[in-house]
Design a protein around this motif. Structure first.
Motif, PDB file in Angstrom:
ATOM      1  N   VAL A 125       0.841  -1.202   0.000  1.00  0.00           N
ATOM      2  CA  VAL A 125       0.000   0.000   0.000  1.00  0.00           C
ATOM      3  C   VAL A 125       0.872   1.246   0.000  1.00  0.00           C
ATOM      4  CG1 VAL A 125      -1.738   1.293   1.280  1.00  0.00           C
ATOM      5  CG2 VAL A 125      -1.883  -1.195   1.152  1.00  0.00           C
ATOM      6  N   MET A 126       1.945   1.234   0.808  1.00  0.00           N
ATOM      7  CA  MET A 126       2.818   2.410   0.860  1.00  0.00           C
ATOM      8  C   MET A 126       3.533   2.636  -0.474  1.00  0.00           C
ATOM      9  SD  MET A 126       4.625   2.443   4.570  1.00  0.00           S
ATOM     10  CE  MET A 126       3.756   3.023   6.029  1.00  0.00           C
ATOM     11  N   THR A 127       4.043   1.551  -1.060  1.00  0.00           N
ATOM     12  CA  THR A 127       4.721   1.682  -2.353  1.00  0.00           C
ATOM     13  C   THR A 127       3.770   2.250  -3.400  1.00  0.00           C
ATOM     14  OG1 THR A 127       6.038  -0.259  -1.809  1.00  0.00           O
ATOM     15  CG2 THR A 127       6.064   0.441  -4.095  1.00  0.00           C
ATOM     16  N   ALA A 128       2.524   1.800  -3.338  1.00  0.00           N
ATOM     17  CA  ALA A 128       1.551   2.202  -4.356  1.00  0.00           C
ATOM     18  C   ALA A 128       1.085   3.634  -4.177  1.00  0.00           C
ATOM     19  CB  ALA A 128       0.350   1.258  -4.315  1.00  0.00           C
TER      20      ALA A 128
ATOM     21  N   LEU B  31     -12.362   2.517   6.367  1.00  0.00           N
ATOM     22  CA  LEU B  31     -11.585   1.761   7.349  1.00  0.00           C
ATOM     23  C   LEU B  31     -10.113   1.630   6.944  1.00  0.00           C
ATOM     24  CD1 LEU B  31     -11.518   0.136   9.921  1.00  0.00           C
ATOM     25  CD2 LEU B  31     -12.369  -1.844   8.672  1.00  0.00           C
ATOM     26  N   VAL B  32      -9.863   1.409   5.652  1.00  0.00           N
ATOM     27  CA  VAL B  32      -8.473   1.293   5.205  1.00  0.00           C
ATOM     28  C   VAL B  32      -7.735   2.615   5.386  1.00  0.00           C
ATOM     29  CG1 VAL B  32      -6.994   0.910   3.210  1.00  0.00           C
ATOM     30  CG2 VAL B  32      -8.906  -0.611   3.634  1.00  0.00           C
ATOM     31  N   GLY B  33      -8.419   3.712   5.094  1.00  0.00           N
ATOM     32  CA  GLY B  33      -7.812   5.017   5.319  1.00  0.00           C
ATOM     33  C   GLY B  33      -7.457   5.231   6.782  1.00  0.00           C
ATOM     34  N   LEU B  36      -4.350   3.190   7.476  1.00  0.00           N
ATOM     35  CA  LEU B  36      -3.147   3.739   6.853  1.00  0.00           C
ATOM     36  C   LEU B  36      -2.656   4.973   7.615  1.00  0.00           C
ATOM     37  CD1 LEU B  36      -1.189   3.415   4.485  1.00  0.00           C
ATOM     38  CD2 LEU B  36      -2.609   4.984   3.177  1.00  0.00           C
ATOM     39  N   ILE B  37      -3.554   5.914   7.890  1.00  0.00           N
ATOM     40  CA  ILE B  37      -3.135   7.134   8.582  1.00  0.00           C
ATOM     41  C   ILE B  37      -2.684   6.806  10.006  1.00  0.00           C
ATOM     42  CG2 ILE B  37      -3.843   9.438   9.350  1.00  0.00           C
ATOM     43  CD1 ILE B  37      -3.724   9.197   6.359  1.00  0.00           C
TER      44      ILE B  37
END
Lengths: 210, 210, 210
Positions: A125-128, B31-33, B36-37
């Motif tokens: 996810v970070m790479t993307a 939820l994914v956001g 990630l944050i």
């Protein structure tokens, strides 16, 4: 196989570079600005990945082919982008292809560096997303990650699919399906504007369908 | 002792993750956001520290427990944050605890890596503020560091206190007092809005009390 | 010679630190804020370069002299900047000197680390612009790189000149001329507001002279 991955990686770099050049065109930059934003967008995600995995000097330091590609894409778009009817739309789609390529590629390289599955997904996810974040921060645009559409979620879906299939030893199918899931999810976000349930502050409205 | 530091570090990661999830809630992410944050905020400071000190692959690449913690905090807040009355206030306090933990932890790890005292203080401040900066940049919020309150100064106070006491071989007291000073200074900033003398451009008004 | 490069590098760090402190003054920060922004601006470019080249722990971790310099510049400007008539103008010129020093220095260190010429040029541009980008992002200012003047292009011109002369084994002339070209190009941008042809979206107007 090794060369297939390299080719796929170059493809991701190229489309991210295109999205960077299109953003530069929206900011009326000159040719050097185009090249700089295109390159940072194209190599940003992979560079972060290499730094975090401590893979020695990042790959493009010793092999400038990716840099050449970014410059070529930037120069080509500097002279031709005005023929593209909706540059923001083109930018979204180039970004979507890059997102799908890099969520698989980032997870793959992390797995092969011995990272656990969960870390591989996060790294995917970070790479993307990192190249696009750099692009938007440098150009003072609102990061795509804040648009209320499926975005980071698409990268997560692609990375999870890839890691699951790879763990099941699905071979190249893992990459293809991972790419397909990531790109498909993002495409749904772009085309329909549909978003997953987002957070709502009032009780009883935590879920909402649009 | 080693495990105490690890526990403290996890604590800092957790509260920073909470501050990230609360910011994500203000931006209506899915939820994914949130995950990630929360993760980027939680591990950002420590990751920068590890990269700058060249400690090999950053710690969470091989040990995903911090990632799991960040995801858990994010998921918990996604479903419960609407019960929190003032989410911005909660965010400020979670950020304050993380700031105090990381200004000590960052300085400590830098000292044990052989860095001079001055560098350890700077590294403590960077470790304490970088996760929050990433959070605010990703979410297009005004960085807390720009609020006219005691912020970076609190991290510096905590780090200086810790490094001074550690040099005097005060043992665990150094950590506790360093944390207390950092958190106390930031708490004064939040509660009273008091700021140290800031720069004023007109001659004769370089100092001003509020 | 080695010490000349070290001195030049310190000079670049110092002027970038000054540009950071001047930006902090525009944001009414306190003394710690001045030190933090000045330091990040001063060492940001070199730190990125060291991370990307994988040169072990970044240079200032073991040698805090650059940090001391940044703090000293920040403290001096905290107490005296109100005597400077146009602080934004002073900021632009400090940034220009730093840009010219670092586009040569970044390219030089990359070449001596064995990077190809193209990578050295890109690294020069990144080293020269990254500190200023960090400064502007942290202070929520519009990045100078977005101003419609010669900016990244000046760094590229300086880096290309240096790499070309260095390849021709011109010795110290390469550095001096590289610095002169970079600084001169940026100075033209500041003084005249002249910009290279920028991208224009309408067909037939891709080039425009101002």
């Amino acid at each position: 196989m090794e060369s297939f991955i390299h080719w796929l990686d170059l493809c991701g770099v190229g489309v991210f570079a295109a999205s960077g050049a299109l953003t530069a065109s929206r900011k009326q930059m000159d040719l050097v600005g185009f090249c700089l934003i295109a390159t940072v967008t194209g190599i940003g995600g992979g560079t972060l990945r290499d730094l975090l995995l401590d893979r020695g000097a990042v790959s493009w330091v010793n092999d400038p082919s990716t840099i050449v590609l970014c410059f070529a894409v930037a120069a080509a778009l500097f002279f031709t982008a005005h023929h593209i009817e909706s540059r923001f739309r083109a930018l979204l789609w180039a970004d979507a292809v890059g997102l799908a390529v890099f969520c698989v590629g980032g997870a793959e390289i992390s797995l092969s560096a011995g990272a656990p599955a969960l870390v591989a997904v996060l790294m995917g996810v970070m790479t993307a997303t990192f190249g696009g974040i750099l692009r938007d921060v440098l150009c003072a645009e609102v990061p795509l990650i804040l648009r209320r559409e499926i975005y980071a979620t698409a990268a997560a879906a692609g990375a999870i699919t890839y890691v699951a299939l790879e763990t099941a030893e699905a071979g190249w199918i893992a990459q293809v399906v991972g790419f397909g899931v990531g790109f498909g999810a993002r495409a749904i976000g772009i085309v329909t504007g549909f978003s997953l349930p987002t957070y709502r502050s009032r009780p009883g409205r935590v879920y909402h369908p649009s």
